[in-house]
Design an enzyme around this catalytic site. Structure first.
Site, mmCIF file in Angstrom:
data_model
loop_
_atom_site.group_PDB
_atom_site.id
_atom_site.type_symbol
_atom_site.label_atom_id
_atom_site.label_comp_id
_atom_site.label_asym_id
_atom_site.label_seq_id
_atom_site.Cartn_x
_atom_site.Cartn_y
_atom_site.Cartn_z
ATOM 1 N N SER A 6 50.498 43.034 42.907
ATOM 2 C CA SER A 6 49.907 42.986 44.245
ATOM 3 C C SER A 6 50.606 43.993 45.138
ATOM 4 C CB SER A 6 50.045 41.585 44.853
ATOM 5 O OG SER A 6 49.858 41.686 46.251
ATOM 6 N N HIS A 31 46.085 44.841 42.492
ATOM 7 C CA HIS A 31 45.556 43.755 43.320
ATOM 8 C C HIS A 31 45.790 44.118 44.792
ATOM 9 C CE1 HIS A 31 44.653 39.384 43.915
ATOM 10 N NE2 HIS A 31 45.504 39.487 44.926
ATOM 11 N N ASP A 33 45.528 42.929 48.567
ATOM 12 C CA ASP A 33 45.418 41.734 49.406
ATOM 13 C C ASP A 33 44.971 42.114 50.815
ATOM 14 O OD1 ASP A 33 46.151 39.445 47.807
ATOM 15 O OD2 ASP A 33 48.148 40.339 47.664
ATOM 16 N N MET A 35 43.826 41.079 54.412
ATOM 17 C CA MET A 35 43.942 39.921 55.327
ATOM 18 C C MET A 35 43.469 40.324 56.716
ATOM 19 S SD MET A 35 47.656 38.442 54.240
ATOM 20 C CE MET A 35 48.189 38.398 52.525
ATOM 21 N N HIS A 64 41.124 41.405 46.908
ATOM 22 C CA HIS A 64 41.178 39.977 47.252
ATOM 23 C C HIS A 64 40.972 39.859 48.767
ATOM 24 C CE1 HIS A 64 43.913 36.114 47.381
ATOM 25 N NE2 HIS A 64 42.669 35.876 47.753
ATOM 26 N N MET A 66 40.936 38.029 51.873
ATOM 27 C CA MET A 66 41.339 36.821 52.625
ATOM 28 C C MET A 66 40.835 37.008 54.045
ATOM 29 S SD MET A 66 45.075 36.337 50.937
ATOM 30 C CE MET A 66 45.087 37.998 50.310
ATOM 31 N N MET A 135 44.617 29.975 43.542
ATOM 32 C CA MET A 135 45.734 30.267 44.436
ATOM 33 C C MET A 135 46.840 29.249 44.150
ATOM 34 S SD MET A 135 44.791 32.941 46.022
ATOM 35 C CE MET A 135 46.292 33.063 46.987
ATOM 36 N N ASP A 170 47.311 33.475 41.243
ATOM 37 C CA ASP A 170 47.835 34.335 42.312
ATOM 38 C C ASP A 170 48.792 33.550 43.202
ATOM 39 O OD1 ASP A 170 48.293 36.219 44.259
ATOM 40 O OD2 ASP A 170 46.212 36.335 44.961
HETATM 41 C C1 DX5 Z 1 49.027 35.644 48.800
HETATM 42 C C2 DX5 Z 1 48.433 36.845 48.102
HETATM 43 C C3 DX5 Z 1 49.159 37.171 46.844
HETATM 44 C C4 DX5 Z 1 50.577 37.621 47.058
HETATM 45 C C5 DX5 Z 1 51.380 37.304 45.847
HETATM 46 O O1 DX5 Z 1 48.334 35.402 49.939
HETATM 47 O O2 DX5 Z 1 47.097 36.612 47.775
HETATM 48 O O3 DX5 Z 1 48.432 38.120 46.083
HETATM 49 O O4 DX5 Z 1 50.662 38.986 47.313
HETATM 50 O O5 DX5 Z 1 52.705 37.551 46.104
HETATM 51 P P1 DX5 Z 1 53.847 36.848 45.285
HETATM 52 O O6 DX5 Z 1 53.664 37.241 43.852
HETATM 53 O O7 DX5 Z 1 55.106 37.392 45.875
HETATM 54 O O8 DX5 Z 1 53.707 35.366 45.473
HETATM 55 ZN ZN ZN Z 2 46.097 37.982 46.337
#
Ligand code: DX5
Ligand code: ZN
Length: 214
Positions: A6, A31, A33, A35, A64, A66, A135, A170
């Protein structure tokens, strides 16, 4: 088994170099992320950042989302070069339609389930799914503790989904948590801090793969 670093935990001042480094180190996909500050508190990056990095890597890009109401962003991320677009079941008013829209854009469709969300929420979308992301932390930031209780959800998904659907985990994935996820039926593994906080990405990825057999 697929290891998906990620990029959220990468050094933000040199994302391109980080991406190239994890690809060389043996990553299977990247990946992203995304947000929006609403669905989760933090704000990260948008489709321009994903697009700018597309030509640096041959790896699969998993985006991903969010974000609230992800429908507004599907086309942008598809054009930016996403291969898999993952939306949250909790963020979609019309999940079945959203997943269909992702497929119509020629992309693989994924759905992420928050720790509190039951697999029942996606039972009638199975026909459209390429990936389910369990998750194993509450979404919104890296470096959180793996929630053991979610293992049961992986087992349930394995039992109920066609074998062609990728079961991804994840959050909180590291040498100590990855083996149980695999045993329960997970096939791909997102890892942020475990890889990017290490001093040797290649060793970190190798160690993740090895922990599965120990
Ligand atoms: C959390 C994200 C994850 C995060 C994982 O909201 O969706 O993808 O980056 O990070 P680690 O592996 O540090 O938990
Ligand atoms: Zn993620």
């Amino acid at each position: 088994m697929f290891i998906c670093p990620s990029i959220l935990s990468a050094n933000p001042t040199k994302l391109g170099d980080e991406l190239i480094s994890v690809e060389k180190a043996g990553a299977d996909s990247i990946h992203w992320d995304v947000m929006d500050g609403t669905f989760v508190d933090a704000i990260t990056f948008g489709h321009h950042i994903v697009a700018a990095h597309r030509k640096l890597s041959h790896l699969r890009f998993d985006v991903h989302l969010m974000v609230e109401n992800p429908d507004r962003h599907l086309e942008n991320f598809a054009q930016a070069g996403a291969d898999v677009i993952i939306v949250h079941a909790e963020a979609c008013w019309h999940l079945h339609r959203t997943l269909g829209d992702i497929k119509s854009l020629g992309k693989k469709a994924g759905v992420a389930l928050n720790p509190a969300t039951s697999i029942d929420d996606i039972a009638y979308c199975a026909d459209l799914l390429d990936m389910v992301t369990v998750m194993t932390v509450n979404p919104g930031r890296a470096g959180q503790i793996f929630i053991e209780f979610q293992l049961k959800k992986i087992v349930e998904l394995k039992k109920n989904l066609p074998p062609s659907v990728e079961i991804c985990v994840d959050g909180g994935i590291n040498d100590a948590t990855i083996a149980n996820c695999l045993q329960c039926g997970a096939t791909s593994f997102v890892s942020g801090s475990c890889i990017f906080k290490s001093t040797d990405y290649s060793e970190a990825i190798k160690k993740l793969r090895k922990s599965i057999f120990s």
